[in-house]
Design a protein around this motif. Structure first.
Motif, PDB file in Angstrom:
ATOM      1  N   ALA A 186       3.928  -6.634 -12.206  1.00 36.32           N
ATOM      2  CA  ALA A 186       2.976  -5.828 -11.433  1.00 36.32           C
ATOM      3  C   ALA A 186       3.122  -4.347 -11.780  1.00 36.32           C
ATOM      4  N   ASP A 187       4.358  -3.912 -11.960  1.00 41.78           N
ATOM      5  CA  ASP A 187       4.619  -2.506 -12.304  1.00 41.78           C
ATOM      6  C   ASP A 187       4.014  -2.156 -13.657  1.00 41.78           C
ATOM      7  N   VAL A 237       1.009  -1.963  -5.013  1.00 41.51           N
ATOM      8  CA  VAL A 237       1.840  -2.522  -3.937  1.00 41.51           C
ATOM      9  C   VAL A 237       2.095  -4.011  -4.161  1.00 41.51           C
ATOM     10  N   VAL A 238       3.311  -4.446  -3.904  1.00 41.06           N
ATOM     11  CA  VAL A 238       3.667  -5.868  -3.877  1.00 41.06           C
ATOM     12  C   VAL A 238       4.256  -6.152  -2.501  1.00 41.06           C
ATOM     13  N   SER A 239       3.617  -7.027  -1.735  1.00 40.85           N
ATOM     14  CA  SER A 239       4.177  -7.419  -0.434  1.00 40.85           C
ATOM     15  C   SER A 239       4.849  -8.787  -0.576  1.00 40.85           C
ATOM     16  N   LEU A 240       5.960  -8.961   0.110  1.00 36.43           N
ATOM     17  CA  LEU A 240       6.776 -10.176  -0.003  1.00 36.43           C
ATOM     18  C   LEU A 240       6.552 -11.070   1.213  1.00 36.43           C
ATOM     19  N   GLY A 241       6.043 -12.255   0.986  1.00 36.19           N
ATOM     20  CA  GLY A 241       5.736 -13.171   2.076  1.00 36.19           C
ATOM     21  C   GLY A 241       6.787 -14.243   2.267  1.00 36.19           C
ATOM     22  N   PRO A 256      15.403   1.294 -10.234  1.00 35.96           N
ATOM     23  CA  PRO A 256      15.108   2.542  -9.507  1.00 35.96           C
ATOM     24  C   PRO A 256      13.870   3.292 -10.013  1.00 35.96           C
ATOM     25  N   LYS A 257      13.384   2.961 -11.205  1.00 42.22           N
ATOM     26  CA  LYS A 257      12.225   3.667 -11.768  1.00 42.22           C
ATOM     27  C   LYS A 257      10.897   2.962 -11.476  1.00 42.22           C
ATOM     28  N   LEU A 258      10.929   1.956 -10.618  1.00 46.45           N
ATOM     29  CA  LEU A 258       9.701   1.235 -10.270  1.00 46.45           C
ATOM     30  C   LEU A 258       8.663   2.185  -9.668  1.00 46.45           C
ATOM     31  N   GLU A 297       6.047   5.176  -0.615  1.00 47.02           N
ATOM     32  CA  GLU A 297       7.444   4.804  -0.356  1.00 47.02           C
ATOM     33  C   GLU A 297       7.538   3.288  -0.177  1.00 47.02           C
ATOM     34  N   ASN A 298       8.725   2.777  -0.425  1.00 48.35           N
ATOM     35  CA  ASN A 298       8.963   1.347  -0.230  1.00 48.35           C
ATOM     36  C   ASN A 298       9.245   1.055   1.241  1.00 48.35           C
ATOM     37  N   GLU A 299       8.944  -0.159   1.636  1.00 52.11           N
ATOM     38  CA  GLU A 299       9.361  -0.651   2.957  1.00 52.11           C
ATOM     39  C   GLU A 299      10.098  -1.962   2.715  1.00 52.11           C
ATOM     40  N   CYS A 300      11.362  -1.834   2.401  1.00 51.72           N
ATOM     41  CA  CYS A 300      12.185  -3.020   2.105  1.00 51.72           C
ATOM     42  C   CYS A 300      13.642  -2.647   2.298  1.00 51.72           C
ATOM     43  N   GLY A 301      14.526  -3.590   2.037  1.00 55.81           N
ATOM     44  CA  GLY A 301      15.932  -3.320   2.313  1.00 55.81           C
ATOM     45  C   GLY A 301      16.102  -3.089   3.803  1.00 55.81           C
ATOM     46  N   TYR A 302      16.776  -2.009   4.170  1.00 56.65           N
ATOM     47  CA  TYR A 302      16.991  -1.720   5.591  1.00 56.65           C
ATOM     48  C   TYR A 302      16.072  -0.594   6.063  1.00 56.65           C
ATOM     49  N   LYS A 303      15.015  -0.333   5.283  1.00 57.76           N
ATOM     50  CA  LYS A 303      14.092   0.756   5.609  1.00 57.76           C
ATOM     51  C   LYS A 303      12.862   0.233   6.339  1.00 57.76           C
TER      52      LYS A 303
END
Length: 582
Positions: free
Chosen positions: A350-351, A357-361, A381-383, A547-553
């Motif tokens: 995708a990058d 955006v890639v959403s994880l279902g 980190p360069k995504l 910004e990403n919304e993943c991990g603990y964010k």
């Protein structure tokens, strides 16, 4: 003569043996099985084991090899494999299957196995897995004999029973409410029967003796264990000792699923026979040039895979004797690597294509699998593409589904990123969040730094709004008052055991009419209803959030909720209760 060349040649000959991380102990099955090893005929070894007429012409060589192996009392290497950085070897014990049934052979066989384990321990090998009859209960208590005799062993002994159970359970067709269990009752058989009964599946036995043994092992507590004389079950879980007469009692179209190391003889042409517990290997497992017995090439038995997984995960405990691991966890560990690689490849693809955006279902953003998707961002980190796990919107939907004016809710289920955020936000809003178990209370309280007085433990279960995730059991649902509203915060809906209660759908919203080409349903959701995790990616792109919304964010909950509403997504109303009359 070149002196340096001579020295180099000698040092190469004397080089230290490459120590593997894992060894798998197997043995010969029939006298002819020696030809199916790589050191026999590679062309035969590359195909599943079958009796060939021309092999019988080689009886002089077969007889000679039997005599040789009869007196040779040590294991030898028959295969070497690599899996990423893991080095794997298969060692064969020079004994045939029939010898394991001879009482006077049990002592010598146990000595060879024990010597192999001790040899592996001296060499610093981490794991020894026991294949075929090398972990027979009557021979060595499923391998427990060697651990009890040698308590200072550093090498871990694995009998593979947990993975064998997991594979059988995951092979049973979905929705089956009854199975028949027939065959020698082993450690694997007992675990399968118990787990199915716990899951609400009826396990039928053919003989009273089997029923009594199983019932005794369950302490007489399982009502789902039954005896039958009708044989209407179309899924049979079978082990050793299944006879031709017994097979003939099965209905046409029955699926036979073995739980034993050896496959049953196929007497029925109008039925299906699954292979013995096994899985396809990842392509990254190298040098797989031969078949494991009767299994196709690149298909590996549960007992062999178990040792590899044990080493990959660095589990510091034995799995032998009467000890087993968590079944669900064990089954998933082997699949985590391949699943993560596929997801990561999709994100990188995708990058490259310039997708925003890639959403994880569903489970593609499971914390135990990839830290809620954070693994891929930290590795790359360069995504430029943004990875979204949808947790913020899921939290917002659950919070806005709770009936207005509620002062107390009960939280029960697997504690996820979404669960922690829901509990914390409610406590901040002055709503009491009750937990059913001390363990959940301690984990939540610790995540809040012990500052939340609105987090409580309860034994009364008077709350009529339950926020539920995975692992909610039937017994727990039965504790809820009549009329309770169950609101899931997980991707998967809970099983509905209560007809006198209401169940909301998993976090989702109605889509705007301007969203076109919505011709199919998303899982169990109605048409034009979309999961929070899927909507989150759309909103992220519409808003151009960089910004990403993943991990603990996570994002601001109110902001995400209001923005989603502004884009035309509609909250799903709470279902109106409709209870059966008494």
């Amino acid at each position: 003569m070149d002196k340096n060349s001579d020295e180099l040649h000698e040092s190469a000959l004397k080089r230290e043996e490459d120590t593997p991380n894992v060894i798998h102990l197997t043995h010969f099955t029939t006298p002819e099985s020696i030809y199916h090893l790589r050191l026999g005929f590679p062309s035969l070894a590359s195909k599943p084991y079958m009796q060939k007429w021309y092999i019988s012409l080689m009886w002089p060589i077969t007889a000679w090899s039997m005599i040789l192996t009869w007196f040779y009392g040590h294991t030898f290497i028959v295969e070497r494999n690599t899996f990423h950085k893991l080095k794997i070897q298969t060692w064969a014990i020079p004994k045939y299957s029939f010898q394991y049934f001879l009482e006077w052979q049990k002592g010598p066989i146990n000595r060879i196995i024990e010597e192999a384990i001790l040899d592996a321990d001296r060499k610093g090998i981490k794991v020894v897995s026991l294949g075929l009859m090398n972990q027979d209960e009557e021979l060595n208590m499923n391998g427990g004999l060697y651990v009890s005799k040698n308590p200072k062993l550093k090498v871990k002994v694995v009998d593979g029973s947990t993975l064998a159970v997991a594979i059988v359970l995951n092979t049973i067709p979905k929705g089956k409410t009854q199975v028949l269990l027939r065959g020698k009752l082993t450690k694997v058989a007992y675990a399968i029967a118990y787990t199915l009964c716990q899951q609400g599946v009826q396990v039928a036995t053919m003989y009273e003796d089997d029923y009594v043994k199983l019932n005794k092992s369950f302490n007489g507590s399982e009502t789902n264990l039954i005896m039958t004389k009708s044989f209407t079950q179309t899924t049979w879980l079978v082990g050793e000792d299944l006879s031709e007469e017994e097979q003939k009692k099965a209905p046409k179209g029955t699926l036979f699923i073995p739980y034993s190391q050896f496959p049953p003889k196929k007497y029925r042409k109008d039925c299906s026979f699954h292979c013995t517990p096994a899985m396809l290997t990842p392509t990254s497992l190298e040098n797989v040039h031969s078949c494991e017995g009767w299994l196709p090439r690149r298909v590996m038995s549960a007992w062999r895979i178990a040792g590899i997984v044990h080493s990959l995960e660095g589990w510091n405990e034995n799995e032998c004797g009467y000890k087993m691991h968590n079944i669900d966890k064990y089954f998933l560990e082997w699949q985590k690597g391949p699943i993560n690689r596929i997801i990561e490849e999709a994100i990188l693809d995708a990058d490259r294509k310039g997708i925003k955006v890639v959403s994880l279902g569903l489970m593609n953003q499971d914390e135990e699998l990839n830290m809620n998707g954070g693994l891929y961002v930290s590795k790359n980190p360069k995504l430029k593409v943004k990875v979204v796990d949808g947790s913020t919107l899921a939290v917002a939907i659950v919070l806005n589904t709770i009936p207005k004016g509620k002062t107390q809710v009960l939280l029960r289920g697997k504690l996820t990123k979404v669960a922690y955020a829901i509990a914390y936000t409610l406590c901040q809003q002055g709503v009491q969040v009750a937990t059913m178990y001390e363990d959940d209370y301690v984990k939540l309280n610790k995540s809040f730094n012990g500052s939340e007085t609105n987090l409580i433990m309860t034994k009364s279960f008077t709350q009529t709004t339950w926020l539920v995730g995975e692992d909610l059991s039937e017994e727990e649902q039965k504790k809820a008052p009549k009329g309770t509203l169950f609101i899931p915060y997980s991707q998967f809906p809970p099983k509905k055991y209560r007809k006198d209660c209401s169940f909301h759908c998993t976090p989702a919203m109605l889509t705007p009419t301007s969203l076109e080409n919505v011709h199919s349903c998303e899982g169990w959701l109605p048409r034009r209803v979309m999961s929070a995790w899927r909507i989150a990616g759309i909103v992220h792109s519409l808003e151009g959030w960089n910004e990403n919304e993943c991990g603990y964010k996570m994002h601001n909950i109110d902001k995400v909720w209001n923005t989603t509403i502004q884009h035309g997504f509609i909250p799903i109303p709470i279902p109106v209760p409709s209870y059966p009359k008494n």
